[in-house]
Design an enzyme around this catalytic site. Structure first.
Site, PDB file in Angstrom:
ATOM      1  N   LYS A   1       0.833  -1.206   0.000  1.00 41.14           N
ATOM      2  CA  LYS A   1       0.000   0.000   0.000  1.00 41.14           C
ATOM      3  C   LYS A   1       0.872   1.262   0.000  1.00 41.14           C
ATOM      4  O   LYS A   1       0.654   2.173  -0.790  1.00 41.14           O
ATOM      5  CB  LYS A   1      -0.913  -0.019   1.230  1.00 41.14           C
ATOM      6  CG  LYS A   1      -1.955   1.058   1.191  1.00 41.14           C
ATOM      7  CD  LYS A   1      -2.854   1.011   2.425  1.00 41.14           C
ATOM      8  CE  LYS A   1      -3.696  -0.240   2.440  1.00 41.14           C
ATOM      9  NZ  LYS A   1      -4.451  -0.422   3.686  1.00 41.14           N
TER      10      LYS A   1
ATOM     11  N   ARG B   1      -3.396   3.196   8.622  1.00 45.93           N
ATOM     12  CA  ARG B   1      -3.712   1.889   8.028  1.00 45.93           C
ATOM     13  C   ARG B   1      -2.485   1.001   7.951  1.00 45.93           C
ATOM     14  O   ARG B   1      -1.381   1.480   7.701  1.00 45.93           O
ATOM     15  CB  ARG B   1      -4.212   2.057   6.591  1.00 45.93           C
ATOM     16  CG  ARG B   1      -5.487   2.825   6.439  1.00 45.93           C
ATOM     17  CD  ARG B   1      -5.730   3.027   4.948  1.00 45.93           C
ATOM     18  NE  ARG B   1      -6.621   4.125   4.706  1.00 45.93           N
ATOM     19  CZ  ARG B   1      -7.901   3.974   4.338  1.00 45.93           C
ATOM     20  NH1 ARG B   1      -8.399   2.791   4.191  1.00 45.93           N
ATOM     21  NH2 ARG B   1      -8.654   5.020   4.136  1.00 45.93           N
TER      22      ARG B   1
ATOM     23  N   GLY C   1      -7.968  -7.091   4.694  1.00 52.20           N
ATOM     24  CA  GLY C   1      -8.839  -7.165   5.875  1.00 52.20           C
ATOM     25  C   GLY C   1      -8.249  -7.894   7.070  1.00 52.20           C
ATOM     26  O   GLY C   1      -8.928  -8.063   8.080  1.00 52.20           O
TER      27      GLY C   1
ATOM     28  N   ARG D   1       8.789 -47.425 -15.736  1.00 54.77           N
ATOM     29  CA  ARG D   1       9.399 -47.809 -14.460  1.00 54.77           C
ATOM     30  C   ARG D   1       9.012 -49.257 -14.170  1.00 54.77           C
ATOM     31  O   ARG D   1       7.825 -49.594 -14.135  1.00 54.77           O
ATOM     32  CB  ARG D   1       8.884 -46.869 -13.378  1.00 54.77           C
ATOM     33  CG  ARG D   1       9.699 -46.747 -12.130  1.00 54.77           C
ATOM     34  CD  ARG D   1       9.287 -47.642 -10.978  1.00 54.77           C
ATOM     35  NE  ARG D   1       7.933 -47.517 -10.530  1.00 54.77           N
ATOM     36  CZ  ARG D   1       7.504 -46.638  -9.617  1.00 54.77           C
ATOM     37  NH1 ARG D   1       8.309 -45.768  -9.083  1.00 54.77           N
ATOM     38  NH2 ARG D   1       6.236 -46.668  -9.229  1.00 54.77           N
TER      39      ARG D   1
ATOM     40  N   GLU E   1      16.103 -42.051  -5.561  1.00 45.02           N
ATOM     41  CA  GLU E   1      15.034 -41.989  -4.543  1.00 45.02           C
ATOM     42  C   GLU E   1      15.560 -42.198  -3.131  1.00 45.02           C
ATOM     43  O   GLU E   1      14.778 -42.214  -2.178  1.00 45.02           O
ATOM     44  CB  GLU E   1      13.989 -43.083  -4.804  1.00 45.02           C
ATOM     45  CG  GLU E   1      13.387 -43.044  -6.164  1.00 45.02           C
ATOM     46  CD  GLU E   1      12.322 -44.100  -6.349  1.00 45.02           C
ATOM     47  OE1 GLU E   1      11.156 -43.825  -6.047  1.00 45.02           O
ATOM     48  OE2 GLU E   1      12.673 -45.219  -6.803  1.00 45.02           O
TER      49      GLU E   1
ATOM     50  N   SER F   1      15.898 -40.012 -13.008  1.00 47.81           N
ATOM     51  CA  SER F   1      14.638 -39.342 -12.718  1.00 47.81           C
ATOM     52  C   SER F   1      14.507 -39.296 -11.196  1.00 47.81           C
ATOM     53  O   SER F   1      14.551 -40.345 -10.537  1.00 47.81           O
ATOM     54  CB  SER F   1      13.477 -40.109 -13.343  1.00 47.81           C
ATOM     55  OG  SER F   1      12.284 -39.443 -13.044  1.00 47.81           O
TER      56      SER F   1
ATOM     57  N   GLY G   1      12.936 -39.384  -7.911  1.00 44.22           N
ATOM     58  CA  GLY G   1      11.670 -39.814  -7.301  1.00 44.22           C
ATOM     59  C   GLY G   1      11.585 -39.141  -5.946  1.00 44.22           C
ATOM     60  O   GLY G   1      11.949 -39.699  -4.904  1.00 44.22           O
TER      61      GLY G   1
ATOM     62  N   ASN H   1       9.188 -38.322  -4.050  1.00 42.53           N
ATOM     63  CA  ASN H   1       8.286 -38.812  -2.992  1.00 42.53           C
ATOM     64  C   ASN H   1       9.098 -39.679  -2.035  1.00 42.53           C
ATOM     65  O   ASN H   1       9.096 -39.475  -0.815  1.00 42.53           O
ATOM     66  CB  ASN H   1       7.153 -39.664  -3.568  1.00 42.53           C
ATOM     67  CG  ASN H   1       6.292 -38.904  -4.543  1.00 42.53           C
ATOM     68  OD1 ASN H   1       6.235 -37.686  -4.479  1.00 42.53           O
ATOM     69  ND2 ASN H   1       5.639 -39.618  -5.441  1.00 42.53           N
ATOM     70  N   ASP H   2       9.797 -40.668  -2.619  1.00 44.31           N
ATOM     71  CA  ASP H   2      10.605 -41.538  -1.764  1.00 44.31           C
ATOM     72  C   ASP H   2      11.824 -40.810  -1.222  1.00 44.31           C
ATOM     73  O   ASP H   2      12.236 -41.041  -0.089  1.00 44.31           O
ATOM     74  CB  ASP H   2      11.029 -42.793  -2.541  1.00 44.31           C
ATOM     75  CG  ASP H   2       9.956 -43.866  -2.466  1.00 44.31           C
ATOM     76  OD1 ASP H   2       9.493 -44.142  -1.343  1.00 44.31           O
ATOM     77  OD2 ASP H   2       9.562 -44.405  -3.506  1.00 44.31           O
TER      78      ASP H   2
ATOM     79  N   TYR I   1      13.619 -32.098 -17.816  1.00 42.35           N
ATOM     80  CA  TYR I   1      12.153 -32.133 -17.811  1.00 42.35           C
ATOM     81  C   TYR I   1      11.599 -32.330 -16.399  1.00 42.35           C
ATOM     82  O   TYR I   1      12.312 -32.746 -15.488  1.00 42.35           O
ATOM     83  CB  TYR I   1      11.627 -33.254 -18.722  1.00 42.35           C
ATOM     84  CG  TYR I   1      11.937 -34.651 -18.221  1.00 42.35           C
ATOM     85  CD1 TYR I   1      11.059 -35.316 -17.367  1.00 42.35           C
ATOM     86  CD2 TYR I   1      13.115 -35.290 -18.575  1.00 42.35           C
ATOM     87  CE1 TYR I   1      11.349 -36.576 -16.885  1.00 42.35           C
ATOM     88  CE2 TYR I   1      13.413 -36.558 -18.098  1.00 42.35           C
ATOM     89  CZ  TYR I   1      12.531 -37.200 -17.256  1.00 42.35           C
ATOM     90  OH  TYR I   1      12.818 -38.443 -16.758  1.00 42.35           O
TER      91      TYR I   1
END
Ligand code: PEP
Ligand code: MG
Length: 891
Positions: free
Chosen positions: A23, A93, A102, A615, A750, A769, A771, A773-774, A857
């Site tokens: 602001k 303000r 708000g 895979r 991984e 690649s 992985g 998640n693991d 990629y």
């Protein structure tokens, strides 16, 4: 020189958003370009941080600078704070770096007291206005600064209106307001045991303190958490001379958007109230007029507002949300900021602003938030409908769905074949439930997190899913679930919103996904910029087709275990796993081979030469087997009814094998390549199926170059052995089919050990690649199935972790391993291709991180491909801007 904490609006160098808040920076900017902004000054975010560091105390240095700035403001306006004959009134303000509408506090009309109110009455020749302004100030100040509940004041006002027989506040006369003010002051004395402060400077500093404090109020803290805004930024405070929209019929106040924030249409959009102050619009006591009628009410002002909106939009190159006040026919701009908008509007605005030459395509691409695009690719609940929430869990896969509750995957399949819409509700899902997930409109689990089985599978299919909804007490025996005192029975209809994680009772109308031409055009611009490919995680031809439709350049992860899970294949898969001898296992694998081969042929044909990373089998074997508890019950029942001995023995035998395969930590057990190190015949069958399919499809004239990916490698020796296996099978397939073909062998990274020894591994790999998640699971040591439901939510809510690391890549920890994995890998093998296929491959900040590491990629579920394409383009553009030392300003 003393550090500068306070900046006048027209002071050089006063446009830094970090220092002045959004602001403050915009007020300074508007003042500089000559717009009618009431004059004032900004106390910086640095002063706010210093205030908290000193234990909520304003330093004498800041105090001095505020007084100096106040004197400048007084000189410029010719008024003085507290002057009984010509009083200056100000607004105070908050204004953070990121807009938090708000969430923090504001006080208007500061400077009013028993003396200045009389001066105001005389000056304006309007005593009703002066006393009304005074009572508003007492009310706001008491609420924001003294912490008194607004209820006391509103109740008193209501009593007064009733007593006088008035319908609205506008009917109160100056004399009425005088009486109200007296009583308001009594309320303050009663509840705070102190008189209302009459000294305007005291009022000012108390208010500055309160606005600083509001940075840490509950609303603001929650908002920051939801929008990932860091807590250390602090808020600036803007002090501005007041202009009044409540001076009569030629005054007013309103809000205008430069474009329609819901549709994106290029039209002035907003509303206003004649003879009112800002809070009247918000409070909803009077119904505001649509902005279009301002053209009749105040034609000159309307024209000026129109021109100002255009100017501001061109200046900021984005749709603006503007607050304005008209005081006795004169227009003032009180604030401008980037307007919040729907995804649909965001796309339309970006595309049209390029067409209108307001900005170029690259800027347009940066204006759309990739996260928002999700809204357009899934069914949405009609926002017009009134909703009553039943429960909420983790928003695991976006989209909305309605259906009858079922608790069993088989039943879901049967009912859906009968044309019924069902929602599968389970404590958790396993691969055995996959057909149920396919058949259902959506899935809910009471356990499991954002990368749990149900979540990953549902996202892959673009189906809505809510996970870890622990308030659901599911009773599978009685086929019902309870949320506190509400019971939902099998067959009852519910509606879920996977984007928010909310569950509702009954059916709620839906809105179809919208894929406008503008959306496609924007994505085509994204592709022109992108220097990183976006692939999709797809396991079948339907997903592959979707991936292509959404613009994926290939498949980055085809999880072959999903092909094993078709209900017609499960018995063969089970007999393969339960085989006691090699012959038995080979027999089962021979049955699976043609099925797998057919799957690959269909996917290769669908992808028409686009690259595909396949895979090999990953999950623990016992996941394919019947549930141990169920077996135990069956055996007990057979024993109790003295069943046939051979039947009993068969069941006992299965139970024994299931127990043998059971592991204490299946996620760290016989998974991934370890499975093939012990049972190479499984991967042999899969690789044979891939190469036979390759040869067959190539004979049909379609290009295929499979990329075979070995999962969960921790030591290069594992990959060495698997590479040998794949090469042998390739030679065999070439001999048998008489077809030459190319292929690549790569691995997933991984585990931390794989990332740390990536140089050794890269010598045996054509591609990596990640992985993630693991890799997140193994780096943090958090179970990906349990952590979110058990403690991660708590960690994020309490700032132990800034984000859920299964959703947004933990760049400081897991990211370091990814970085070293890429670097070591490339050093050892300069032509190594690198990508990511964990859930992070579809998340914008993780995509930026992958781009910065130079990955080739990212890969994500098909429904996230459009937003990943945009995020990849943004990463490319930002990177180039950074290189050119032009860091973009994010709103
Ligand atoms: C991963 O671990 O990131 C991955 C993509 O594999 P999965 O989720 O199948 O374990
Ligand atoms: Mg994995």
């Amino acid at each position: 020189m003393d550090k500068k904490f306070v900046f006048m609006f027209d002071q050089a160098g006063s446009s830094e958003k970090e220092l002045l808040g959004g602001k403050g920076a915009n007020l300074a900017e508007m003042t500089r370009i000559g717009l009618p902004v009431p004059y004032g000054f900004t106390i910086s975010t640095a002063a706010c941080n210093a205030y908290f560091e000193a234990g909520q105390v304003i330093s004498s240095q800041v105090e001095m600078q505020v007084i100096e700035a106040l004197q400048t403001l007084e000189a410029k306006t010719g008024k003085r704070l507290g002057d009984p004959t010509n009083p200056l009134l100000v607004s105070v303000r908050s204004g953070a770096v990121h807009s938090m509408p708000g969430m923090m506090d504001t006080v208007l009309n500061l400077g009013m007291n028993d003396e200045t109110v009389e001066g105001m009455a005389e000056l304006t020749n309007n005593s009703r206005f002066a006393y009304d302004s005074y009572r508003r100030f007492i009310q706001m100040f008491s609420n924001v600064v003294l912490g008194l509940d607004n209820y006391y004041f509103e109740r008193h006002l209501e009593d007064t209106r009733e007593e006088k027989g008035y319908h609205s506040d506008t009917e109160l006369t100056a004399e009425d307001w005088k009486q109200v003010i007296k009583e308001f002051k009594t309320i303050v004395l009663t509840y705070t045991k102190k008189s209302f402060p009459e000294d305007p400077r005291e009022q000012l500093f108390l208010t500055i303190n309160a606005v600083f404090d509001s940075w840490n109020n509950q609303r603001a803290v929650l908002y920051r958490r939801l929008h990932h805004i860091p807590g250390h930024l602090g808020t600036a405070v803007n002090i501005q001379s007041m202009v009044f929209g409540n001076m009569g019929e030629d005054s007013g106040t309103g809000v205008a958007f430069t474009r329609n924030p819901s549709t994106g249409e290029s039209e002035l959009y907003g509303e206003y109230l004649i003879n009112a102050q800002g809070e009247d619009v918000v409070a909803g006591i009077r119904t505001p007029q649509p902005i279009a009628s301002l053209e009749q009410d105040m034609p000159d002002v309307y024209q000026q507002l129109l021109e100002t909106c255009q100017l501001l939009e061109n200046h900021y190159q984005d749709m603006q949300d503007i607050e304005f006040t008209v005081e006795s026919g004169k227009l003032f701009i009180l604030q401008t900021r980037t307007g919040k908008r729907t995804a649909q509007a965001a796309i339309r605005i970006a595309v049209e602003m390029v067409r209108e030459n307001i900005m170029d395509k690259r800027h347009a691409l940066l204006r759309v938030d990739p996260d928002q695009l999700d809204q357009l690719l899934h069914h949405r609940i009609d926002p017009e409908h009134n909703l009553t929430k039943l429960a909420a869990g983790l928003p695991a896969s976006p989209g909305a769905a309605t259906g009858q509750v079922v608790f069993d995957a088989d039943e879901a399949e049967v009912l859906s074949k009968d044309g019924k819409k069902v929602i599968l509700v389970r404590p958790e899902t396993t691969p055995e439930d996959i057909h149920g997930i396919v058949a259902s409109q959506a899935t809910i689990t009471s356990r499991g997190g954002m990368t749990s089985h149900a979540a990953v599978v549902a996202r892959g299919m673009g189906k809505a899913c809510i996970c870890g909804c622990e308030s659901l007490k599911i009773n599978l025996d009685s086929k019902q679930f309870n949320v506190e005192s509400t019971t939902v029975k099998h067959g009852d209809t519910i509606t879920i919103d996977g984007t928010t994680g909310e569950i509702f009772l009954g059916e709620i109308p839906m809105i179809e996904p919208e894929l406008s031409d503008e959306f496609k055009l924007l994505l085509s611009w994204a592709d022109e910029e992108t220097k990183m490919g976006v692939r999709a995680n797809a396991d079948n031809s339907v997903d592959a087709q979707k991936a292509l439709e959404f613009g994926a350049v290939g498949i980055g992860l085809c999880r072959t275990e999903h092909m094993f899970m078709d209900s017609s294949r499960i018995p063969t898969v089970q007999s393969m796993i339960l085989s006691e001898t090699m012959e038995e296992r080979k027999e089962a694998l021979d049955k699976l081979l043609p099925m797998q081969q057919q799957d690959f042929e269909t996917i290769f044909e669908t992808m028409q030469g686009h690259p595909i990373t396949i895979r090999l089998l990953d999950p623990p074997l016992h996941e394919f087997l019947p549930d141990k508890e169920d077996l135990l019950i069956e055996v007990t029942k057979l024993q109790m009814k003295n069943a046939d001995a051979s039947e009993l023995q068969e069941k006992q035998n299965i139970l024994r094998k299931v127990r043998l395969l059971e592991e204490s930590n299946p996620m760290l057990g016989l998974r991934g390549c370890r499975l093939a190190m012990i049972h190479p015949e499984i991967y042999e069958m899969q690789v044979k199926a891939i190469f036979n399919a390759t040869a067959n499809v190539m004979k049909r004239g379609i290009k295929v170059k499979p990329e075979i990916m070995i999962p969960l490698v921790s030591h290069v020796n594992e990959l060495k052995e698997m590479r040998q296996l794949v090469n042998q099978m390739a030679e065999q397939a070439k001999d048998e089919t008489g077809q030459e073909f190319d292929y690549q062998i790569g691995t997933m990274i991984e585990t931390p050990r794989a990332a740390l020894t990536a140089d050794q591994i890269a010598e045996k790999a054509d591609f990596f690649s990640f992985g993630t998640n693991d890799l997140t699971q193994t780096t943090f040591g958090y179970s990906r199935d349990d952590a979110e439901g058990k403690f991660l939510q708590h960690y994020v809510e309490n700032n132990v972790l800034p984000r859920n690391p299964f959703v947004s890549l933990d760049q400081e920890g897991v990211g370091k391993l990814v970085e070293s994995g890429v670097e070591l890998g490339r050093k050892a093998n300069p032509v190594l291709k690198t990508g990511i296929c964990g859930e992070h491959g579809g998340e914008k900040e993780s995509i930026q991180f992958c781009f910065d590491l130079g990955m080739d990629y990212v890969s994500c579920s098909p429904f996230r491909v459009p937003s990943a394409r945009l995020a990849a383009a943004q990463a490319t553009i930002r990177n180039e801007q950074r290189k050119a030392m032009k860091v973009p300003q994010y709103n």
